[in-house]
Every structure is written in C-alpha cells, then in structure tokens.
Write an enzyme that holds these catalytic residues in place. Structure first.
Site, PDB file in Angstrom:
ATOM      1  N   GLY A 186      12.519   5.107   4.704  1.00 38.36           N
ATOM      2  CA  GLY A 186      11.537   4.407   5.552  1.00 38.36           C
ATOM      3  C   GLY A 186      10.495   3.644   4.764  1.00 38.36           C
ATOM      4  O   GLY A 186       9.851   4.208   3.904  1.00 38.36           O
ATOM      5  N   SER A 187      10.326   2.356   5.031  1.00 42.05           N
ATOM      6  CA  SER A 187       9.441   1.566   4.187  1.00 42.05           C
ATOM      7  C   SER A 187       9.308   0.143   4.703  1.00 42.05           C
ATOM      8  O   SER A 187       9.702  -0.162   5.814  1.00 42.05           O
ATOM      9  CB  SER A 187       9.991   1.561   2.755  1.00 42.05           C
ATOM     10  OG  SER A 187      11.400   1.379   2.787  1.00 42.05           O
ATOM     11  N   ARG A 188       8.798  -0.741   3.826  1.00 46.05           N
ATOM     12  CA  ARG A 188       8.530  -2.126   4.216  1.00 46.05           C
ATOM     13  C   ARG A 188       8.610  -3.025   2.989  1.00 46.05           C
ATOM     14  O   ARG A 188       8.329  -2.586   1.867  1.00 46.05           O
ATOM     15  CB  ARG A 188       7.132  -2.190   4.826  1.00 46.05           C
ATOM     16  CG  ARG A 188       6.693  -3.552   5.311  1.00 46.05           C
ATOM     17  CD  ARG A 188       5.328  -3.434   5.952  1.00 46.05           C
ATOM     18  NE  ARG A 188       4.335  -4.262   5.305  1.00 46.05           N
ATOM     19  CZ  ARG A 188       3.038  -4.200   5.553  1.00 46.05           C
ATOM     20  NH1 ARG A 188       2.571  -3.306   6.400  1.00 46.05           N
ATOM     21  NH2 ARG A 188       2.197  -4.998   4.950  1.00 46.05           N
TER      22      ARG A 188
END
Length: 217
Positions: A186-188
């Site tokens: 999970g990240s950006r």
C-alpha cells in the site's frame, strides 16, 4: 509471474500455510468444520501474497513525447504545486494511489538519465494524507528526458508500506516502462511534470503502469 522482491515472503507464506494445515489435520481431526475454516484462511493469505507480488508483463509504447504511469492505481491528485526538494519551483503534480491489491511494481515513466536519487526516512501516514509526500518515508528520483527535461517521481510509503525498494542510481540510463523498484503493502507515487505538459488523465481514473499515458508534450 512474480516480482523478485516477493520471493522470500512468498516462500515463507507457503511454508507457514503448509505447516498450519498439517497441524490442523493432526490436531483437530474431530473438528472438521474448524479444519475447513483454517484451510480457507491459509489459502486466502497465500492468495493475497501472490496477488500483491504479481508482476504482469506490460507492453509499453516507448516515446520521449509522453510519460506513462509509473504504477497501477487511482489518480488522486492533479494540481499545480511548489516542489521544494529538487526543483524549488512550480510543477504539475499527478499522484497515483495504490491499494494493497494493486500491482506494486514501480516502472520508469519515461526514458532518460537518472540525475538524482535520494532516500528519506520518515513517518507512515496514510498514503492519501496531504503531508505524506513531505513527511512519510520516501525516495525521490529525477529523470532527465530529451523532450520533457527533468521529471521527478517520488515513491511514498503508506500506513502499511514498510519498505520502499528503489533501483535508480545517479548516472544510470533507463528505459521507459522497465522496473524502477517496488513498494511493499500500500502506497503512492507522485509525478512532478513541467507546467506546459498536457495531462491525459482525470481524477479518480484507474491507470495501468507502463501502459497508460499520464502526460504528453
């Protein structure tokens, strides 16, 4: 096909799942319903890990006239901002949020020369938090391209992401669409583009890494 960054975790997950099912079979022979629940949970965790580390082949239309999505996910930011770390001026920011179920391979959005690559330790705010780009654990990479000039992309850890893998090294020539790293759980990714770039995506649009065009000139 699975990414090399997942080999250890995939192997460990499968071994633990096999141990759990074996112990369940021998210790809970008289509780068939509980056996089936444990089997299902073990299989579910193996499936999730395999999903997370999958590395599908992508067909990139290589061109210096456009920037492709560096990751799979949803476009959550399109705005003009001041970029304080490297450019120290205004740029167009496009941010892509990845859920735990997205492919988490980071790919080079454009071909060129790596001019800057730096790791920053930091917090683990949720990836969509406004200050995640400045306060979370992150890496900042700048690629110099013949058409776009210098383009910055930033891998940002989220509340679940505890490890960012970055392959970019200063002085390295890179090819659009090839592996640039990996962000676990999970990240950006933020892109910082020239102000005259034409943005080809819209807010909340889902994009596919190495294939969908983010911007062009």
């Amino acid at each position: 096909m699975f990414h090399k960054e997942g080999k250890l975790i995939i192997t460990a997950t499968i071994i633990l799942a096999l141990i759990a099912t074996d112990l369940t079979y021998f210790l809970l022979k008289d509780l068939a319903w509980l056996q089936y629940i444990i089997y299902a949970v073990a299989l579910f965790f193996v499936y999730i890990i395999l999903q997370f580390f999958r590395n599908p082949k992508r067909h990139t239309k290589v061109s210096d006239n456009h920037v492709v999505a560096p990751v799979d996910g949803k476009v959550v930011v399109i705005e003009e901002v001041f970029e304080p770390e490297y450019f120290k001026d205004k740029r167009l920011q496009v941010s892509i949020f990845m859920s735990p179920l997205n492919v988490h391979v980071t790919r080079y959005g454009l071909s060129g020369l790596i001019k800057y690559s730096k790791y920053h330790p930091g917090k683990y705010l949720v990836a969509w938090h406004p200050k995640a780009s400045e306060e979370n654990e992150r890496t900042t990479i700048v690629v110099e391209n013949k058409t776009f000039g210098e383009v910055l992309y930033r891998q940002i850890a989220g509340a679940l992401a505890k490890r960012i893998v970055n392959y970019a090294e200063e002085g390295q020539e890179v090819l659009q669409g090839t592996d640039a790293g990996f962000i676990k759980f999970g990240s950006r990714v933020d892109l910082f583009l020239p102000l005259d770039a034409k943005i080809n995506v819209s807010l909340n649009q889902k994009v596919k890494g190495a294939e969908d065009i983010i911007a062009s000139l």
